[in-house]
Design an enzyme around this catalytic site. Sequence first.
Site, PDB file in Angstrom:
ATOM      1  CB  VAL A   1      -0.969   0.001   1.209  1.00  0.00           C
ATOM      2  CG1 VAL A   1      -1.866   1.225   1.176  1.00  0.00           C
ATOM      3  CG2 VAL A   1      -1.816  -1.272   1.228  1.00  0.00           C
TER       4      VAL A   1
ATOM      5  CE  LYS B   1      -7.000  -4.791   7.073  1.00  0.00           C
ATOM      6  NZ  LYS B   1      -6.742  -4.776   5.663  1.00  0.00           N
TER       7      LYS B   1
ATOM      8  CE  LYS C   1     -10.656  -5.168   5.363  1.00  0.00           C
ATOM      9  NZ  LYS C   1     -10.455  -6.113   4.269  1.00  0.00           N
TER      10      LYS C   1
HETATM   11  P1  NDP Z   1       3.282  -4.801   3.485  1.00  0.00           P
HETATM   12  O1  NDP Z   1       3.780  -5.887   4.347  1.00  0.00           O
HETATM   13  O2  NDP Z   1       3.314  -4.946   2.008  1.00  0.00           O
HETATM   14  O3  NDP Z   1       4.040  -3.432   3.846  1.00  0.00           O
HETATM   15  C1  NDP Z   1       4.434  -3.093   5.139  1.00  0.00           C
HETATM   16  C2  NDP Z   1       5.770  -2.410   5.060  1.00  0.00           C
HETATM   17  O4  NDP Z   1       6.117  -1.910   6.351  1.00  0.00           O
HETATM   18  C3  NDP Z   1       6.900  -3.356   4.620  1.00  0.00           C
HETATM   19  O5  NDP Z   1       7.700  -2.734   3.654  1.00  0.00           O
HETATM   20  C4  NDP Z   1       7.655  -3.569   5.931  1.00  0.00           C
HETATM   21  O6  NDP Z   1       9.027  -3.842   5.727  1.00  0.00           O
HETATM   22  C5  NDP Z   1       7.480  -2.220   6.591  1.00  0.00           C
HETATM   23  N1  NDP Z   1       7.717  -2.262   8.028  1.00  0.00           N
HETATM   24  C6  NDP Z   1       7.495  -3.262   8.904  1.00  0.00           C
HETATM   25  N2  NDP Z   1       7.835  -2.880  10.151  1.00  0.00           N
HETATM   26  C7  NDP Z   1       8.319  -1.628  10.036  1.00  0.00           C
HETATM   27  C8  NDP Z   1       8.853  -0.696  10.967  1.00  0.00           C
HETATM   28  N3  NDP Z   1       8.977  -0.983  12.273  1.00  0.00           N
HETATM   29  N4  NDP Z   1       9.273   0.489  10.520  1.00  0.00           N
HETATM   30  C9  NDP Z   1       9.165   0.808   9.203  1.00  0.00           C
HETATM   31  N5  NDP Z   1       8.664  -0.027   8.274  1.00  0.00           N
HETATM   32  C10 NDP Z   1       8.245  -1.228   8.692  1.00  0.00           C
HETATM   33  O7  NDP Z   1       1.794  -4.483   3.991  1.00  0.00           O
HETATM   34  P2  NDP Z   1       0.613  -3.821   3.157  1.00  0.00           P
HETATM   35  O8  NDP Z   1       1.099  -2.653   2.416  1.00  0.00           O
HETATM   36  O9  NDP Z   1      -0.132  -4.865   2.436  1.00  0.00           O
HETATM   37  O10 NDP Z   1      -0.348  -3.369   4.348  1.00  0.00           O
HETATM   38  C11 NDP Z   1      -0.090  -2.193   5.094  1.00  0.00           C
HETATM   39  C12 NDP Z   1      -1.343  -1.882   5.913  1.00  0.00           C
HETATM   40  O11 NDP Z   1      -2.429  -1.653   5.027  1.00  0.00           O
HETATM   41  C13 NDP Z   1      -1.809  -3.003   6.841  1.00  0.00           C
HETATM   42  O12 NDP Z   1      -2.362  -2.439   7.996  1.00  0.00           O
HETATM   43  C14 NDP Z   1      -2.890  -3.700   6.027  1.00  0.00           C
HETATM   44  O13 NDP Z   1      -3.830  -4.376   6.837  1.00  0.00           O
HETATM   45  C15 NDP Z   1      -3.514  -2.529   5.351  1.00  0.00           C
HETATM   46  N6  NDP Z   1      -4.238  -2.797   4.116  1.00  0.00           N
HETATM   47  C16 NDP Z   1      -3.650  -3.544   3.133  1.00  0.00           C
HETATM   48  C17 NDP Z   1      -4.319  -3.753   1.956  1.00  0.00           C
HETATM   49  C18 NDP Z   1      -3.724  -4.532   0.843  1.00  0.00           C
HETATM   50  O14 NDP Z   1      -4.400  -4.720  -0.178  1.00  0.00           O
HETATM   51  N7  NDP Z   1      -2.484  -5.008   0.951  1.00  0.00           N
HETATM   52  C19 NDP Z   1      -5.657  -3.192   1.731  1.00  0.00           C
HETATM   53  C20 NDP Z   1      -6.177  -2.411   2.830  1.00  0.00           C
HETATM   54  C21 NDP Z   1      -5.474  -2.238   3.977  1.00  0.00           C
HETATM   55  P3  NDP Z   1       9.500  -5.390   5.611  1.00  0.00           P
HETATM   56  O15 NDP Z   1       8.845  -5.913   4.368  1.00  0.00           O
HETATM   57  O16 NDP Z   1      10.971  -5.289   5.517  1.00  0.00           O
HETATM   58  O17 NDP Z   1       8.996  -6.058   6.847  1.00  0.00           O
HETATM   59  N1  HSE Z   2      -6.365  -8.787   3.258  1.00  0.00           N
HETATM   60  C1  HSE Z   2      -7.368  -7.842   2.966  1.00  0.00           C
HETATM   61  C2  HSE Z   2      -8.349  -8.435   1.972  1.00  0.00           C
HETATM   62  C3  HSE Z   2      -6.737  -6.598   2.391  1.00  0.00           C
HETATM   63  O1  HSE Z   2      -8.074  -9.503   1.420  1.00  0.00           O
HETATM   64  O2  HSE Z   2      -9.412  -7.863   1.778  1.00  0.00           O
HETATM   65  C4  HSE Z   2      -7.701  -5.463   2.289  1.00  0.00           C
HETATM   66  O3  HSE Z   2      -8.056  -4.992   3.544  1.00  0.00           O
END
Ligand code: NDP
Ligand code: HSE
Length: 445
Positions: free
Chosen positions: A19, A110, A210
């Site tokens: 994201v 969420k 959610k």
């Molecule tokens: P990802 O795992 O793709 O991204 C998370 C990022 O945060 C990674 O790059 C990770 O690094 C980094 N990270 C972890 N710990 C730390 C820290 N202490 N300091 C700085 N960076 C850190 O997750 P998503 O992007 O999929 O999800 C992010 C949020 O969005 C979550 O809360 C998720 O529930 C929510 N979300 C996701 C959706 C989706 O479609 N993916 C849709 C809607 C909501 P590393 O990889 O090195 O651990």
């Molecule tokens: N894991 C979640 C899903 C991402 O599959 O809908 C979006 O919140």
Amino acid sequence: MSQSNQKTVRVGLLGIGTVGGGTFDVLRRNQEEIRRRVGRGIEVTMVADLNVERAREVVGKAAEVVADARLVVANPDIDVVVELIGGYGIAKALVLEAIAAGKHVVTANKALLAVHGTEIFAAARAKGVIVAFEAAVAGGIPIIKSLREGLSANQIQWVAGIINGTTNFILSEMRDKGLDFEVVLKEAQQLGYAEADPTFDIEGVDAAHKATIISAIAFGIPVQFDKAYVEGITKLSATDIRYAEQLGYRIKLLGITRRQAHGIELRVHPTLVPHRRLIANVEGAMNAVLVQADAVGTTMYYGKGAGSEPTASAVIADLVDIARLMDVAPGARVPHLAFQHDELSTTPILPMDEVVTSFYLRLRVADQTGVLAKITGILAEQDISIDAVIQREADEVSGEGGNQTDLMILTHDTKEGRMRQALVQIQALPTVLAPIVSLRKEELA
Ligand code: NDP
Ligand code: HSE
């Protein structure tokens, strides 16, 4: 073109994964369009990610990249912190620290809000900052905005949604292509839909997070994830998906919250939905939310509920809102949970025994005279009315011989507590040969 002298809003991004990467890209790609809308620029000036190398590849020289997210939160030049790390641990600490530092916060988390929302919103109120979370529910669909603002004239009666893309993708692929659960789950992970821990998706926890947020905004109650009923799709069999189809239903993992006379239902479970309903035809990772409200009637919101840019769309919409509202007095902004915080209601979340639904039952029984009469008799004792009974021919029952048969019973609405009592008695009958499958059914009319 009108130009504004307002200074650019400086954003600090915590986590540049699926994201976060989408947010950075879309904001950069559409910056001119966004500036025309807002009257000022919105720019990511600092990014924190554990993987600094990877983060630098994404942002190039456009923003400072650090490994320690606290450096972003503590930076006085940052106006808004966007938390896209996920989870309850470091994410919670960083959000609270950002609020304490007087920064507005955008989060897609969420899990964090469903569990710790009360504490986070109270802290934000005390500091007069905004915590925005459009991306936390149904990804790119602006459902928070719709419930909180677009429907504010209404008394909302119920909300039912496909609010987890991963499970909808799995159910669709299993039904359409006959693929195995594990194969489709892997695909969903590769596509970036699934949570870091996919058990949250498949066990219904993500949808419950959610639904908890939706429930709070729809009915003006605090977030109460601990009271939500949660059941995922892992125990669902291909047999029931097939039988449901033959009976005119599709099985969807629904998040449902409904206002009853004495409380509010808050539940996530696989649900039979009539196949002619629009929501039954929402396939793949798409999400859809149905809202029933007294003035407008039924409205439905459909779109991508997960993935990099669809979710970024919601994150950036929140940034736009903040850029427009950050100079407005806190009391004049839309309340976090749609209702004034001192007007939140103490209406309880109902225990599942009090929830009213209809049911699909599948029973493997001995093919003997009087078996059906005994079962329907027990249902009648509990005042459960039957809508339909279907029996499969013995030779269609997975090769186990002609002396067994599958009975499918569809019921009318009943309280869940009554159904549980009936099922205990029916299961104890010597002619019931296997654990009964019971799934809830919603007409959503
Ligand atoms: P990802 O795992 O793709 O991204 C998370 C990022 O945060 C990674 O790059 C990770 O690094 C980094 N990270 C972890 N710990 C730390 C820290 N202490 N300091 C700085 N960076 C850190 O997750 P998503 O992007 O999929 O999800 C992010 C949020 O969005 C979550 O809360 C998720 O529930 C929510 N979300 C996701 C959706 C989706 O479609 N993916 C849709 C809607 C909501 P590393 O990889 O090195 O651990
Ligand atoms: N894991 C979640 C899903 C991402 O599959 O809908 C979006 O919140």
